[in-house]
Scaffold this active site. Structure first.
Site, PDB file in Angstrom:
ATOM      1  N   GLU A  85     -21.976  87.738  73.096  1.00 25.34           N
ATOM      2  CA  GLU A  85     -22.709  86.491  73.312  1.00 25.34           C
ATOM      3  C   GLU A  85     -23.135  85.915  71.956  1.00 25.34           C
ATOM      4  OE1 GLU A  85     -26.566  87.050  75.430  1.00 25.34           O
ATOM      5  OE2 GLU A  85     -25.811  89.072  75.778  1.00 25.34           O
ATOM      6  N   CYS A 122     -25.101  89.866  78.584  1.00 24.07           N
ATOM      7  CA  CYS A 122     -24.880  91.286  78.248  1.00 24.07           C
ATOM      8  C   CYS A 122     -23.972  92.000  79.245  1.00 24.07           C
ATOM      9  CB  CYS A 122     -26.210  92.021  78.159  1.00 24.07           C
ATOM     10  SG  CYS A 122     -27.418  91.170  77.167  1.00 24.07           S
ATOM     11  N   HIS A 246     -28.563  98.873  81.324  1.00 23.02           N
ATOM     12  CA  HIS A 246     -28.719  97.905  80.223  1.00 23.02           C
ATOM     13  C   HIS A 246     -30.140  98.043  79.666  1.00 23.02           C
ATOM     14  CE1 HIS A 246     -28.721  94.398  77.789  1.00 23.02           C
ATOM     15  NE2 HIS A 246     -29.660  93.818  78.511  1.00 23.02           N
TER      16      HIS A 246
HETATM   17  N1  CAA Z   1     -50.055  99.843  72.844  1.00 21.63           N
HETATM   18  C1  CAA Z   1     -49.228 100.166  73.878  1.00 21.63           C
HETATM   19  N2  CAA Z   1     -48.579  99.229  74.621  1.00 21.63           N
HETATM   20  C2  CAA Z   1     -48.758  97.924  74.291  1.00 21.63           C
HETATM   21  C3  CAA Z   1     -49.613  97.537  73.233  1.00 21.63           C
HETATM   22  C4  CAA Z   1     -50.275  98.552  72.500  1.00 21.63           C
HETATM   23  N3  CAA Z   1     -51.080  98.261  71.475  1.00 21.63           N
HETATM   24  N4  CAA Z   1     -49.601  96.178  73.163  1.00 21.63           N
HETATM   25  C5  CAA Z   1     -48.756  95.741  74.143  1.00 21.63           C
HETATM   26  N5  CAA Z   1     -48.266  96.796  74.826  1.00 21.63           N
HETATM   27  C6  CAA Z   1     -47.313  96.787  75.920  1.00 21.63           C
HETATM   28  C7  CAA Z   1     -47.605  95.713  76.941  1.00 21.63           C
HETATM   29  O1  CAA Z   1     -48.538  96.128  77.923  1.00 21.63           O
HETATM   30  C8  CAA Z   1     -46.214  95.509  77.535  1.00 21.63           C
HETATM   31  O2  CAA Z   1     -45.888  96.542  78.429  1.00 21.63           O
HETATM   32  P1  CAA Z   1     -45.860  96.265  80.010  1.00 21.63           P
HETATM   33  O3  CAA Z   1     -44.926  95.106  80.207  1.00 21.63           O
HETATM   34  O4  CAA Z   1     -45.345  97.543  80.563  1.00 21.63           O
HETATM   35  O5  CAA Z   1     -47.260  95.933  80.399  1.00 21.63           O
HETATM   36  C9  CAA Z   1     -45.294  95.703  76.333  1.00 21.63           C
HETATM   37  O6  CAA Z   1     -46.052  96.433  75.384  1.00 21.63           O
HETATM   38  C10 CAA Z   1     -44.853  94.406  75.672  1.00 21.63           C
HETATM   39  O7  CAA Z   1     -45.992  93.655  75.378  1.00 21.63           O
HETATM   40  P2  CAA Z   1     -46.040  92.105  75.720  1.00 21.63           P
HETATM   41  O8  CAA Z   1     -45.539  91.879  77.116  1.00 21.63           O
HETATM   42  O9  CAA Z   1     -47.367  91.576  75.369  1.00 21.63           O
HETATM   43  O10 CAA Z   1     -44.947  91.611  74.676  1.00 21.63           O
HETATM   44  P3  CAA Z   1     -44.446  90.162  74.374  1.00 21.63           P
HETATM   45  O11 CAA Z   1     -44.976  89.184  75.330  1.00 21.63           O
HETATM   46  O12 CAA Z   1     -44.676  89.898  72.918  1.00 21.63           O
HETATM   47  O13 CAA Z   1     -42.877  90.288  74.570  1.00 21.63           O
HETATM   48  C11 CAA Z   1     -40.921  90.376  75.919  1.00 21.63           C
HETATM   49  C12 CAA Z   1     -42.228  91.079  75.544  1.00 21.63           C
HETATM   50  C13 CAA Z   1     -41.257  89.145  76.761  1.00 21.63           C
HETATM   51  C14 CAA Z   1     -40.053  91.330  76.717  1.00 21.63           C
HETATM   52  C15 CAA Z   1     -40.196  89.921  74.609  1.00 21.63           C
HETATM   53  O14 CAA Z   1     -39.897  91.017  73.817  1.00 21.63           O
HETATM   54  C16 CAA Z   1     -38.949  89.119  74.874  1.00 21.63           C
HETATM   55  O15 CAA Z   1     -38.969  87.921  75.149  1.00 21.63           O
HETATM   56  N6  CAA Z   1     -37.757  89.788  74.753  1.00 21.63           N
HETATM   57  C17 CAA Z   1     -36.466  89.140  74.913  1.00 21.63           C
HETATM   58  C18 CAA Z   1     -36.089  88.999  76.359  1.00 21.63           C
HETATM   59  C19 CAA Z   1     -35.751  90.339  76.973  1.00 21.63           C
HETATM   60  O16 CAA Z   1     -35.362  91.298  76.333  1.00 21.63           O
HETATM   61  N7  CAA Z   1     -35.860  90.399  78.316  1.00 21.63           N
HETATM   62  C20 CAA Z   1     -35.496  91.590  79.048  1.00 21.63           C
HETATM   63  C21 CAA Z   1     -34.825  91.254  80.362  1.00 21.63           C
HETATM   64  S1  CAA Z   1     -33.480  90.121  80.069  1.00 21.63           S
HETATM   65  C22 CAA Z   1     -32.189  91.106  79.537  1.00 21.63           C
HETATM   66  O17 CAA Z   1     -32.186  92.280  79.697  1.00 21.63           O
HETATM   67  C23 CAA Z   1     -31.048  90.439  78.846  1.00 21.63           C
HETATM   68  C24 CAA Z   1     -31.140  90.665  77.374  1.00 21.63           C
HETATM   69  O18 CAA Z   1     -30.599  91.657  76.880  1.00 21.63           O
HETATM   70  C25 CAA Z   1     -31.874  89.728  76.557  1.00 21.63           C
END
Ligand code: CAA
Length: 447
Positions: A85, A122, A246
């Site tokens: 991709e 993916c 994945h």
């Molecule tokens: N200690 C321990 N855990 C902590 C923490 C700390 N100090 N601070 C945060 N966390 C945890 C949060 O609780 C959360 O876990 P849970 O979801 O289990 O509650 C985790 O860490 C992540 O924290 P946030 O949700 O606050 O993180 P974020 O909002 O900055 O980003 C995300 C998370 C939205 C997944 C971001 O990384 C993102 O947009 N990623 C790209 C999209 C992606 O990968 N999506 C996955 C599904 S799509 C897919 O699979 C296709 C692909 O390959 C892209």
């Protein structure tokens, strides 16, 4: 007539040659708690391509390593499919560039090999394996094998929440009859819907609705599992030895695994055995509205994830699939394929005899589609998997400072002009060496 067993005969992994340490380099620069990355997302580091690497070099380098190890020449390969991709051309497929690279170093050519490029985020790596499987099963391969390459530079815009989940690398896989590593089930399940969760509408970096993408992953995966069960019969937790899924980041798989476990244990002796500790699974008919059912289900799943029984299953069946992902981040099309290698390497390390055992493989692509199928581990799996072990090479990556990371991100940003020195020396590999008169990329092999 029995159909020939078709599956993965060889696998090779090529990691981008730089790495970003998330806890020690990225977190302090972002003023975030390192545990957000190590515990929350479950990642230690991301791989990045050096300045002379891209999706073609990584794919061609993985393929060359595979061909050398298997003693193959171009005449042995009837098909080259690249799943990516991160393509940089809407017409000329990456597989033609990869073939061009390989033809620089081997006798013969790929003139009569069918080449293509697969796109569905993916999940397209798995779809390319499907295409190869179908081509062989249809008897159109003339005794030749298929080379499937999943290669991506998974970069996000700077400051995007996805930035922590970046990664870059390639997985080359040889699909053939009577394979050494795994055979693929004919049965497969699909969960597919038009979704707007993660997309790149003619742009390099994705537009992402991160929180929604997580929900879409879980929903499509559940539908794929149900669809798989409709053709293969009900799945039980004891039916498979590992579940490579994945892995955009390990925390995603942690969420999916407990939901899958709940689904497959519903109405079984395991649900009965867990009842004294956490009660029975909520049934929708027992609730007045969807909302109270969902709240109760969330509580049940939370309690389930804390039980000894679930944790033991997770530790044995899912955790071993995450070893490489923790060190490299998201490789998009290659992600599920490094999960498979991680699991098999863990079995090798623990001297487990898993020949004849089943893997339940879950692939996913945003936009969105999940696919689930089973694989049977072949008796010859050990040698092929040991050869694919990437951990020594992962340890050799150049560790980027935050400033170097910013440079390398710019160097791979199509919109930015940069002149930066490489951090590593190419050695026995293909490199991106410049541009041609029609803006095509030029590649060289460096001894
Ligand atoms: N200690 C321990 N855990 C902590 C923490 C700390 N100090 N601070 C945060 N966390 C945890 C949060 O609780 C959360 O876990 P849970 O979801 O289990 O509650 C985790 O860490 C992540 O924290 P946030 O949700 O606050 O993180 P974020 O909002 O900055 O980003 C995300 C998370 C939205 C997944 C971001 O990384 C993102 O947009 N990623 C790209 C999209 C992606 O990968 N999506 C996955 C599904 S799509 C897919 O699979 C296709 C692909 O390959 C892209």
């Amino acid at each position: 007539m029995t159909e020939p067993a078709v599956g993965l005969d060889a696998i090779e992994i090529w990691t981008g040659k730089c790495k970003l340490d998330l806890a020690n380099t990225f977190a302090p620069a972002r003023d975030e708690d390192p545990e957000k990355y190590t515990k929350g997302l479950g990642l230690r580091a991301s791989s990045f391509p050096d300045t002379y690497e891209d999706i073609v070099t990584m794919g061609a380098n993985a393929a060359k390593r595979l061909m050398d190890r298997e003693g193959l020449t171009p005449a042995d390969i009837g098909r080259i499919d690249v799943a990516t991709e991160s393509a940089f051309d809407n017409s000329k497929p990456v597989s033609t560039y990869v073939a061009g690279c390989l033809e620089q170093v081997y006798e013969g050519d790929f003139r009569h090999a069918n080449k293509g490029e697969r796109k569905f985020a993916c999940v397209s790596g798995t779809q390319s394996i499907d295409d190869a499987y179908n081509w062989i099963r249809a008897g159109r391969n003339r005794g030749r094998a298929a080379l499937v390459i999943a290669t991506d530079t998974a970069l996000y815009a700077r400051g995007d929440p996805g930035e922590a989940t970046q990664g870059a690398g390639a997985v080359a896989m040889l699909v053939d009859v009577d394979p050494s590593i795994v055979t693929l089930s004919t049965e497969q399940g699909i969960g597919s819907m038009d979704e707007t969760d993660f997309l790149k509408p003619n742009q390099q970096f994705p537009s992402v609705d991160g929180k929604r993408s997580v929900q879409v992953y879980l929903s499509r995966m559940r539908e794929a599992l149900e669809d798989y069960e409709s053709v293969a019969g009900r799945v039980g937790v004891e039916d498979f030895v590992f579940a490579p899924f994945h892995t955009p980041f390990p925390g995603m798989v942690r969420k999916a695994a407990v939901l899958a476990y709940r689904h497959v244990t519903r109405g079984t002796e395991i649900e009965d055995a867990l009842e004294p500790e956490i009660g029975r699974q909520p049934r929708e008919d027992d609730f007045d509205g969807r909302e109270s059912f969902e709240t109760n289900m969330r509580d049940y799943v939370d309690a389930l994830s804390g039980t000894e029984r679930y944790r033991t299953w997770y530790g044995e069946t899912v955790e071993p699939t995450l070893g490489i992902a923790r060190e490299v981040g998201n490789w998009y099309t290659g992600s599920v394929h490094i999960a498979r290698v991680s699991a098999l390497l863990a079995a090798l390390e623990n001297d487990r005899n898993i020949g004849g055992e089943t893997l339940l493989v879950g692939s996913y692509g945003s936009g969105a589609q999940a696919e689930i199928h089973a694989e049977t581990v072949r008796e010859g799996w050990r040698e092929g998997v040991a050869a694919a072990d990437p951990f020594d090479r992962l340890a050799e990556r150049h560790s980027l400072s935050f400033a170097e990371y910013e440079h390398i991100h710019d160097a791979h940003n199509h919109e930015v002009e940069t002149e930066i020195e490489a951090f590593t020396e190419p050695n026995g590999e293909f490199i991106h060496a410049g541009w041609g008169r029609m803006n095509e990329r030029k590649y060289e092999y460096v001894e």
